[in-house]
Design a protein around this motif. Structure first.
Motif, PDB file in Angstrom:
ATOM      1  N   THR A 102       0.834  -1.195   0.000  1.00  0.00           N
ATOM      2  CA  THR A 102       0.000   0.000   0.000  1.00  0.00           C
ATOM      3  C   THR A 102       0.871   1.249   0.000  1.00  0.00           C
ATOM      4  OG1 THR A 102      -1.880   1.090   1.108  1.00  0.00           O
ATOM      5  CG2 THR A 102      -0.200   0.092   2.533  1.00  0.00           C
ATOM      6  N   THR A 147      -4.937   0.719  -1.406  1.00  0.00           N
ATOM      7  CA  THR A 147      -4.853   2.051  -2.002  1.00  0.00           C
ATOM      8  C   THR A 147      -3.421   2.541  -2.157  1.00  0.00           C
ATOM      9  OG1 THR A 147      -5.479   4.385  -1.623  1.00  0.00           O
ATOM     10  CG2 THR A 147      -5.214   3.005   0.322  1.00  0.00           C
ATOM     11  N   GLN A 170      -8.050  -3.792  -3.570  1.00  0.00           N
ATOM     12  CA  GLN A 170      -9.060  -2.848  -3.094  1.00  0.00           C
ATOM     13  C   GLN A 170      -9.740  -2.186  -4.263  1.00  0.00           C
ATOM     14  OE1 GLN A 170      -7.527  -0.055  -0.225  1.00  0.00           O
ATOM     15  NE2 GLN A 170      -9.438   1.100  -0.080  1.00  0.00           N
ATOM     16  N   GLU A 172     -11.989   0.757  -6.442  1.00  0.00           N
ATOM     17  CA  GLU A 172     -11.741   2.170  -6.696  1.00  0.00           C
ATOM     18  C   GLU A 172     -12.481   3.068  -5.727  1.00  0.00           C
ATOM     19  OE1 GLU A 172     -11.762   5.381 -10.391  1.00  0.00           O
ATOM     20  OE2 GLU A 172     -12.652   3.397 -10.677  1.00  0.00           O
ATOM     21  N   SER A 189     -10.776   3.415  -2.363  1.00  0.00           N
ATOM     22  CA  SER A 189      -9.352   3.787  -2.381  1.00  0.00           C
ATOM     23  C   SER A 189      -9.187   5.302  -2.385  1.00  0.00           C
ATOM     24  CB  SER A 189      -8.669   3.224  -3.628  1.00  0.00           C
ATOM     25  OG  SER A 189      -8.648   1.809  -3.623  1.00  0.00           O
ATOM     26  N   TRP A 198      -6.640   5.121  -6.671  1.00  0.00           N
ATOM     27  CA  TRP A 198      -6.744   3.786  -7.265  1.00  0.00           C
ATOM     28  C   TRP A 198      -5.674   3.633  -8.329  1.00  0.00           C
ATOM     29  CZ3 TRP A 198      -9.787   0.847 -11.271  1.00  0.00           C
ATOM     30  CH2 TRP A 198     -10.020  -0.463 -10.859  1.00  0.00           C
TER      31      TRP A 198
END
Length: 366
Positions: free
Chosen positions: A183, A302, A325, A327, A330, A333
């Motif tokens: 992430t 994200t 994850q 969109e 997030s 994205w």
């Protein structure tokens, strides 16, 4: 280029820092410095009568500090993303990590170089991409929500060959033996939501790469441990991987999985950045695919850019499982979108559903 430039408000009690940040952004045609303020109270007053798309917020200020200002901005202007600017002090790092877990979308370290030109260069590299990513999302939120196909129905094109997909489906139900998470922008808040939903006695090791500078990741690990109740450490070289334990990549270093006398261990190195990042998600994902193969469970949360896409290809080829994850949940994205658009994601889920899927993969299937 956006039809309208992204409007940035710079909040810092140092006129020097306000000037450096302004200089670092002035060459960008699609970003304008709409205003500056010397503390949180003045920033809120300014925002009440001026439109702004992104706020760059100092952590330590008189009158109203950054953490208080962040919470008031979130309350009064909930759709305006905030990027924290922190000095490399232990107090600044602690406050910054807390701010990120509360919803600040990212952080940059204030430049420590003696040269103003070098400071501007460093700030430009770190800030511009982040501002463009979160600022563009804010400007287009309504259109994106109206036009995006629900994430679970995203077509996996361009996809791997049918043979790769078939091979992956055969190995899909193997019980995972490791969970790796990647992430970046928006990650600390996502982790603050995700990790407390994973049981303390979750039966496999968890390894996390969060893009952060040195000095911040040890504090992030302590926050994750406090939130989740699960033992969480900033990874050190040659630590045996233990079930019921979480390892966070140290800022400024890559985290990998290796072996020592048949025991899976953590490896730390200073190899060149990948996708301009160190730590990068790629080394962790690649090494997980190498040492765990189809028993790898990966989650891409994200983040801006495409860091981790090459490692995700390796996990897919090895028959591992990848959750991305979606969109809508997030902050940016980018990293999960790269995985989805490459056809590598087995599941594309909102953040609120990812923990349940992890538990299903690891605790229910035999």
């Amino acid at each position: 280029m956006s039809a309208q430039p992204i409007r940035v408000l710079i909040v810092d009690d140092s006129a020097v820092i306000r000037g450096l940040i302004s200089k670092s952004l002035e060459q960008e045609l699609d970003i304008i410095v709409a205003g500056t303020a010397m503390n949180g109270e003045r920033a809120l007053s300014w925002m009440s009568s001026h439109p702004v798309d992104v706020v760059i917020l100092d952590v330590e200020m008189p009158v109203m500090d950054g953490l208080t200002a962040l919470q008031k901005i979130q309350s009064d202007f909930p759709d305006v993303p905030v990027i924290m600017a922190s000095g490399l002090t232990s107090q600044g790092a602690e406050t910054t990590v807390k701010a990120l877990s509360l919803g600040a979308v990212g952080c940059v370290a204030k430049p420590q170089t003696a040269s103003a030109a070098e400071s501007i260069r460093v700030l430009s590299r770190e800030l511009v991409m982040m501002i463009k990513a979160v600022g563009a999302k804010r400007k287009s939120t309504v259109q994106v929500v109206e036009s995006t196909v629900p994430a679970k129905t995203v077509s996996p094109a361009p996809s791997p060959t049918s043979g790769q997909l078939f091979q992956k489906s055969i190995k899909f139900y193997k019980q995972p033996e490791v969970l790796v998470i990647g992430t970046s922008t928006g990650g600390p808040k996502a982790l603050a939501e995700l990790m407390p939903q994973i049981p303390v006695d979750f039966p496999i090791p968890i390894l996390i790469v969060q893009h952060m500078p040195p000095g911040f990741t040890e504090i992030l690990a302590s926050h994750i441990q406090k939130d989740s109740g699960r033992v969480t450490v900033e990874a050190k070289p040659n630590e045996p991987l233990e079930s019921h334990k979480t390892y966070v990549a140290p800022g400024g270093s890559h985290l990998l999985i290796g072996e020592n006398n048949g025991q899976k261990v953590t490896l730390i190195n200073q190899a060149p950045p990948e996708h301009f990042c160190r730590p990068s998600v790629n080394p962790l994902f690649r090494s997980a695919a190498e040492h765990y193969g189809s028993a790898t469970l990966a989650v891409m949360l994200t983040g801006m850019g495409e860091d981790g896409i090459e490692g995700s290809h390796d996990i897919a080829r090895a028959g591992g499982t990848i959750i991305a994850q979606d969109e809508a949940s997030s902050v940016v994205w980018g990293m999960p979108a790269a995985v989805v658009m490459a056809g590598l994601a087995d599941k594309v889920l909102p953040l609120s559903e990812i923990a349940a899927e992890i538990k299903s993969q690891c605790l229910v299937r035999a």
